[in-house]
Design an enzyme around this catalytic site. Structure first.
Site, PDB file in Angstrom:
ATOM      1  N   ASP A 299     -60.475  17.673  -2.365  1.00 37.49           N
ATOM      2  CA  ASP A 299     -61.565  16.719  -2.566  1.00 37.49           C
ATOM      3  C   ASP A 299     -61.692  15.722  -1.413  1.00 37.49           C
ATOM      4  O   ASP A 299     -60.800  15.621  -0.570  1.00 37.49           O
ATOM      5  CB  ASP A 299     -61.387  15.971  -3.905  1.00 37.49           C
ATOM      6  CG  ASP A 299     -59.947  15.524  -4.176  1.00 37.49           C
ATOM      7  OD1 ASP A 299     -59.110  15.555  -3.250  1.00 37.49           O
ATOM      8  OD2 ASP A 299     -59.666  15.128  -5.312  1.00 37.49           O
TER       9      ASP A 299
ATOM     10  N   ASN B  89     -55.580  10.763 -16.985  1.00 40.66           N
ATOM     11  CA  ASN B  89     -56.522  11.255 -18.005  1.00 40.66           C
ATOM     12  C   ASN B  89     -56.651  12.777 -17.927  1.00 40.66           C
ATOM     13  O   ASN B  89     -57.556  13.353 -18.516  1.00 40.66           O
ATOM     14  CB  ASN B  89     -57.892  10.589 -17.835  1.00 40.66           C
ATOM     15  CG  ASN B  89     -58.506  10.882 -16.473  1.00 40.66           C
ATOM     16  OD1 ASN B  89     -57.955  11.662 -15.689  1.00 40.66           O
ATOM     17  ND2 ASN B  89     -59.641  10.276 -16.184  1.00 40.66           N
TER      18      ASN B  89
ATOM     19  N   HIS C 114     -57.238  14.517 -15.186  1.00 42.00           N
ATOM     20  CA  HIS C 114     -58.152  15.026 -14.156  1.00 42.00           C
ATOM     21  C   HIS C 114     -57.397  15.835 -13.103  1.00 42.00           C
ATOM     22  O   HIS C 114     -56.220  15.620 -12.850  1.00 42.00           O
ATOM     23  CB  HIS C 114     -59.005  13.911 -13.532  1.00 42.00           C
ATOM     24  CG  HIS C 114     -58.298  13.012 -12.571  1.00 42.00           C
ATOM     25  ND1 HIS C 114     -58.564  11.668 -12.497  1.00 42.00           N
ATOM     26  CD2 HIS C 114     -57.345  13.229 -11.612  1.00 42.00           C
ATOM     27  CE1 HIS C 114     -57.821  11.123 -11.549  1.00 42.00           C
ATOM     28  NE2 HIS C 114     -57.067  12.056 -10.998  1.00 42.00           N
TER      29      HIS C 114
ATOM     30  N   GLU D  35     -63.216  15.025 -13.682  1.00 43.62           N
ATOM     31  CA  GLU D  35     -62.854  14.016 -14.677  1.00 43.62           C
ATOM     32  C   GLU D  35     -63.179  14.524 -16.084  1.00 43.62           C
ATOM     33  O   GLU D  35     -63.963  15.470 -16.242  1.00 43.62           O
ATOM     34  CB  GLU D  35     -63.657  12.725 -14.411  1.00 43.62           C
ATOM     35  CG  GLU D  35     -63.399  12.080 -13.054  1.00 43.62           C
ATOM     36  CD  GLU D  35     -62.073  11.300 -12.996  1.00 43.62           C
ATOM     37  OE1 GLU D  35     -61.341  11.242 -14.002  1.00 43.62           O
ATOM     38  OE2 GLU D  35     -61.778  10.764 -11.912  1.00 43.62           O
TER      39      GLU D  35
END
Ligand code: F6R
Length: 241
Positions: free
Chosen positions: A67, A136, A138, A143
Site C-alpha cells: 500500500d 481492527n 485490517h 479496513e
C-alpha cells in the site's frame, strides 16, 4: 492456518527472517510481497544483518508493497516508499528497479490500480507475501467493511486511521485522506502468506481472525480460505488461544 509460536518480538522477527531467507535461497528470483508498519522492522533488520554477513543475496529478488498514501511522493518521509528504502532497500543489494510500491502521486486512481495489478501479474504473482494485521483486523488498507474488494483500489481512510497516523506528520494536516492498497483478492493470489503478529494488544483480533467467522468486518479472516498461510506470533499475541 499454521501457527508458529515465538517467545517475543525478537524471536518472531528472527523466525520470519529465516523463512524469507530460505525462500530467497531456494528461489533467488523470488517475488516478495512486503509490508510497512512497526511489526516488520525487526525482520528487515535481521535480513540486513544476514545480508551483511554474506548469507543472503537479494540481487535477483523483486518486491511489491501492499500500500501507499495517495498524494505523497517517495521522497516524503511518511510515504511507504520512503519507509521501504530507509528501513530495508538501501541496506541490501536489491535492484531498486525491481521494487514496486503503488505510485501515490498518480492522481488517476483507476489507471494506477490497474497498472499495479498488471505489475503483479507480469512478475508471475507473489511467491511470499508478508502481512501485518491492524487492531481492527485490517490488512494493507483493507479496513472493516460490508464487502471484500478484490483488486488494488483507492480507499478513503477512516477518521480513526487519520487520527492515529497524523501524529507522525510534521504538520498533522498533511496526513493524506486516501491511500492505494492491494485488494484482498490480490493478496489471496499469493502462493504463500506469512502473517506476523506481536503483542498482547493484538491477541483478541488474532484469535478472532483465526477461529471466528469469515467476514469483511474482519478483513484478515478471509485468510482462513488460503491454502498456505503461516502465522508467526509471539506468546503475548497468542495468549487468547
Ligand atoms: C502496512 C500495512 C498495515 C500494517 C498494520 C499493522 O503496509 O499493510 O496493514 O501491517 O497496520 O501495523 P503495525 O505493524 O504497525 O502494527
Amino acid at each position: 492456518m499454521k501457527i508458529i509460536s515465538s517467545k517475543d518480538y525478537n524471536d518472531m522477527s528472527k523466525k520470519i527472517a529465516n523463512i524469507i531467507s530460505a525462500k530467497v535461497i531456494l528461489k533467488p528470483d523470488s517475488v516478495l510481497g512486503l509490508a510497512t508498519g512497526s511489526t516488520p522492522i525487526g525482520t528487515y533488520k535481521k535480513l540486513i544483518e544476514w545480508y551483511n554477513k554474506g548469507d543472503i543475496d537479494f540481487s535477483s529478488v523483486c518486491s511489491v508493497n501492499l500500500d501507499e498514501y495517495c498524494g505523497l511522493d517517495k521522497s516524503h518521509n511518511q510515504s511507504y516508499a520512503y519507509f521501504m528504502y530507509n528501513n530495508f532497500f538501501k541496506h541490501i543489494n536489491i535492484n531498486m528497479e525491481n521494487t514496486y510500491v503503488p505510485n501515490g502521486t498518480n492522481t488517476d486512481a483507476p489507471s494506477e490500480c490497474q497498472l499495479y495489478e498488471e505489475i503483479i501479474d507480469n512478475l508471475g504473482g507473489i511467491d511470499l507475501q508478508l502481512l501485518g494485521i491492524g487492531h481492527n483486523g485490517h490488512i494493507g488498507f483493507n479496513e472493516p467493511s460490508d464487502c471484500f474488494i478484490k483488486d488494488t483500489h483507492q480507499v478513503e481512510l477512516s477518521q480513526k486511521t487519520v487520527d492515529a497516523n497524523s501524529k507522525y506528520f510534521d504538520n498533522p494536516k498533511d496526513m493524506p485522506k486516501y491511500a492505494y492498497t492491494m485488494g484482498m483478492g490480490s493478496i489471496m493470489k499469493s502462493k504463500k502468506i506469512i502473517v506476523m503478529v506481536s503483542g498482547a494488544d493484538k491477541s483478541d483480533i488474532l484469535k478472532a481472525m483465526v477461529t471466528g467467522p469469515i467476514t469483511p468486518k474482519l478483513q484478515g479472516s478471509i485468510l482462513q480460505l488460503h491454502p498456505d498461510v503461516t502465522i508467526v506470533a509471539d506468546e503475548a499475541a497468542l495468549s487468547k488461544f
